[in-house]
Motif scaffolding. Structure first.
Motif, PDB file in Angstrom:
ATOM      1  N   ARG A 296       4.013   4.547   7.545  1.00 40.55           N
ATOM      2  CA  ARG A 296       5.400   4.127   7.815  1.00 40.55           C
ATOM      3  C   ARG A 296       5.600   3.828   9.300  1.00 40.55           C
ATOM      4  O   ARG A 296       6.269   2.850   9.663  1.00 40.55           O
ATOM      5  N   LYS A 297       5.018   4.669  10.146  1.00 44.41           N
ATOM      6  CA  LYS A 297       5.132   4.462  11.592  1.00 44.41           C
ATOM      7  C   LYS A 297       4.437   3.165  12.000  1.00 44.41           C
ATOM      8  O   LYS A 297       4.973   2.379  12.802  1.00 44.41           O
ATOM      9  N   THR A 298       3.256   2.947  11.441  1.00 42.48           N
ATOM     10  CA  THR A 298       2.515   1.710  11.737  1.00 42.48           C
ATOM     11  C   THR A 298       3.289   0.487  11.258  1.00 42.48           C
ATOM     12  O   THR A 298       3.345  -0.542  11.949  1.00 42.48           O
ATOM     13  N   LEU A 299       3.903   0.600  10.091  1.00 39.29           N
ATOM     14  CA  LEU A 299       4.694  -0.511   9.541  1.00 39.29           C
ATOM     15  C   LEU A 299       5.867  -0.823  10.458  1.00 39.29           C
ATOM     16  O   LEU A 299       6.133  -2.003  10.764  1.00 39.29           O
ATOM     17  N   GLU A 300       6.546   0.219  10.895  1.00 43.15           N
ATOM     18  CA  GLU A 300       7.697   0.018  11.779  1.00 43.15           C
ATOM     19  C   GLU A 300       7.267  -0.620  13.107  1.00 43.15           C
ATOM     20  O   GLU A 300       7.900  -1.569  13.595  1.00 43.15           O
ATOM     21  N   GLU A 301       6.186  -0.122  13.670  1.00 44.99           N
ATOM     22  CA  GLU A 301       5.689  -0.673  14.944  1.00 44.99           C
ATOM     23  C   GLU A 301       5.233  -2.121  14.757  1.00 44.99           C
ATOM     24  O   GLU A 301       5.467  -2.974  15.627  1.00 44.99           O
ATOM     25  N   THR A 302       4.599  -2.394  13.643  1.00 48.84           N
ATOM     26  CA  THR A 302       4.111  -3.751  13.368  1.00 48.84           C
ATOM     27  C   THR A 302       5.272  -4.720  13.212  1.00 48.84           C
ATOM     28  O   THR A 302       5.239  -5.854  13.706  1.00 48.84           O
ATOM     29  N   LYS A 303       6.322  -4.267  12.523  1.00 47.24           N
ATOM     30  CA  LYS A 303       7.510  -5.110  12.350  1.00 47.24           C
ATOM     31  C   LYS A 303       8.189  -5.372  13.689  1.00 47.24           C
ATOM     32  O   LYS A 303       8.599  -6.500  13.990  1.00 47.24           O
ATOM     33  N   ASN A 304       8.305  -4.301  14.472  1.00 50.17           N
ATOM     34  CA  ASN A 304       8.928  -4.449  15.795  1.00 50.17           C
ATOM     35  C   ASN A 304       8.135  -5.420  16.675  1.00 50.17           C
ATOM     36  O   ASN A 304       8.706  -6.255  17.398  1.00 50.17           O
TER      37      ASN A 304
ATOM     38  N   ALA B 153       0.824  -1.210   0.000  1.00 52.20           N
ATOM     39  CA  ALA B 153       0.000   0.000   0.000  1.00 52.20           C
ATOM     40  C   ALA B 153       0.859   1.263   0.000  1.00 52.20           C
ATOM     41  O   ALA B 153       0.511   2.265  -0.622  1.00 52.20           O
ATOM     42  N   LEU B 154       1.990   1.201   0.683  1.00 50.33           N
ATOM     43  CA  LEU B 154       2.896   2.354   0.724  1.00 50.33           C
ATOM     44  C   LEU B 154       3.491   2.645  -0.661  1.00 50.33           C
ATOM     45  O   LEU B 154       3.582   3.795  -1.075  1.00 50.33           O
ATOM     46  N   VAL B 155       3.875   1.582  -1.361  1.00 49.97           N
ATOM     47  CA  VAL B 155       4.430   1.757  -2.709  1.00 49.97           C
ATOM     48  C   VAL B 155       3.375   2.410  -3.610  1.00 49.97           C
ATOM     49  O   VAL B 155       3.656   3.362  -4.339  1.00 49.97           O
ATOM     50  N   GLN B 156       2.150   1.894  -3.549  1.00 49.61           N
ATOM     51  CA  GLN B 156       1.059   2.430  -4.361  1.00 49.61           C
ATOM     52  C   GLN B 156       0.765   3.878  -3.975  1.00 49.61           C
ATOM     53  O   GLN B 156       0.551   4.727  -4.842  1.00 49.61           O
ATOM     54  N   ALA B 157       0.765   4.151  -2.680  1.00 51.24           N
ATOM     55  CA  ALA B 157       0.449   5.490  -2.196  1.00 51.24           C
ATOM     56  C   ALA B 157       1.523   6.500  -2.587  1.00 51.24           C
ATOM     57  O   ALA B 157       1.217   7.646  -2.945  1.00 51.24           O
ATOM     58  N   GLU B 158       2.780   6.087  -2.524  1.00 44.55           N
ATOM     59  CA  GLU B 158       3.872   6.979  -2.910  1.00 44.55           C
ATOM     60  C   GLU B 158       3.794   7.302  -4.402  1.00 44.55           C
ATOM     61  O   GLU B 158       3.999   8.447  -4.812  1.00 44.55           O
ATOM     62  N   THR B 159       3.490   6.297  -5.207  1.00 41.21           N
ATOM     63  CA  THR B 159       3.361   6.490  -6.653  1.00 41.21           C
ATOM     64  C   THR B 159       2.206   7.443  -6.977  1.00 41.21           C
ATOM     65  O   THR B 159       2.297   8.285  -7.878  1.00 41.21           O
TER      66      THR B 159
END
Length: 209
Positions: free
Chosen positions: A180-188, A162-168
């Motif tokens: 991005r923050k949610t992705l980082e927290e989810t990965k952690n 979704a981030l790739v699509q959103a950036e494009t």
């Protein structure tokens, strides 16, 4: 001209009391010449109107051509040019209206018709630019919606895609930062859960601590 010469001759003949039969013949000849002159003028006017392709000019010229009995072939060309001019105007008006709106389907259809009818390039380009902007905006809204779903799902793969699509699609920075923050927290969180799971399966006290 022949007409002016004949008019002068008729005036002189009338003054000199030439026979009525001869005068009538002269008048008939004059009428025929005037009729032919009017027909030629009407035909020339119609041909110019066909070249100019203006609706009002064509309408007037066709009416005059029909009244003076211009040949049907030329009148037919005039009527065809008039129909084409009217269709072009209709397509131009439809495209202008669609360009002002936000219906991508209607605008795409109007653009196709406008190109087929030979609408002015500037009008077509304006419509194409509007359609491109509408598509870009639609893509941005869709990307933002998908990004929000991914944020709520807290799914790493969904978030990354979704981030790739959103950036494009140039989604606003605030939404991208949140994702991005949610992705980082989810990965952690996943890393921590994986580490705990691995340690729980083992027997190392240090790892668990």
């Amino acid at each position: 001209s022949s007409i002016e010469a004949l008019e002068a001759a008729l005036k002189r003949a009338a003054t000199c009391k030439v026979s009525e039969a001869l005068l009538d013949a002269g008048k008939a000849k004059l009428a025929a010449l005037q009729e032919e002159a009017a027909r030629q003028e009407a035909e020339a006017t119609l041909l110019k109107a066909i070249e100019a392709a203006a609706i009002s000019g064509l309408e007037t010229a066709i009416a005059k051509a029909e009244a003076t009995k211009v040949c049907e072939e030329v009148i037919g060309k005039g009527k065809a040019a008039l129909a084409e001019a009217r269709a072009k105007k209709e397509a131009t008006d439809a495209l202008a209206k669609a360009t002002e709106g936000s219906d991508m389907g209607a605008l795409a259809t109007a653009l196709d018709d406008a190109k087929e009818k030979g609408v002015d390039t500037k009008v077509v380009e304006k419509g194409e630019k509007r359609l491109a902007n509408l598509k870009e905006e639609a893509a941005r809204k869709e990307a933002q919606a998908q990004l929000q779903k991914a944020i709520e799902a807290e799914d790493i793969e969904l978030l990354e895609a979704a981030l790739v699509q959103a950036e494009t699609a140039k989604v606003e920075k605030k939404a991208l930062d949140t994702a991005r923050k949610t992705l980082e927290e989810t990965k952690n969180r996943k890393d921590a859960a994986d580490a705990l799971s691995t340690s729980t399966d083992g027997s190392s006290i240090e790892a668990l601590e």
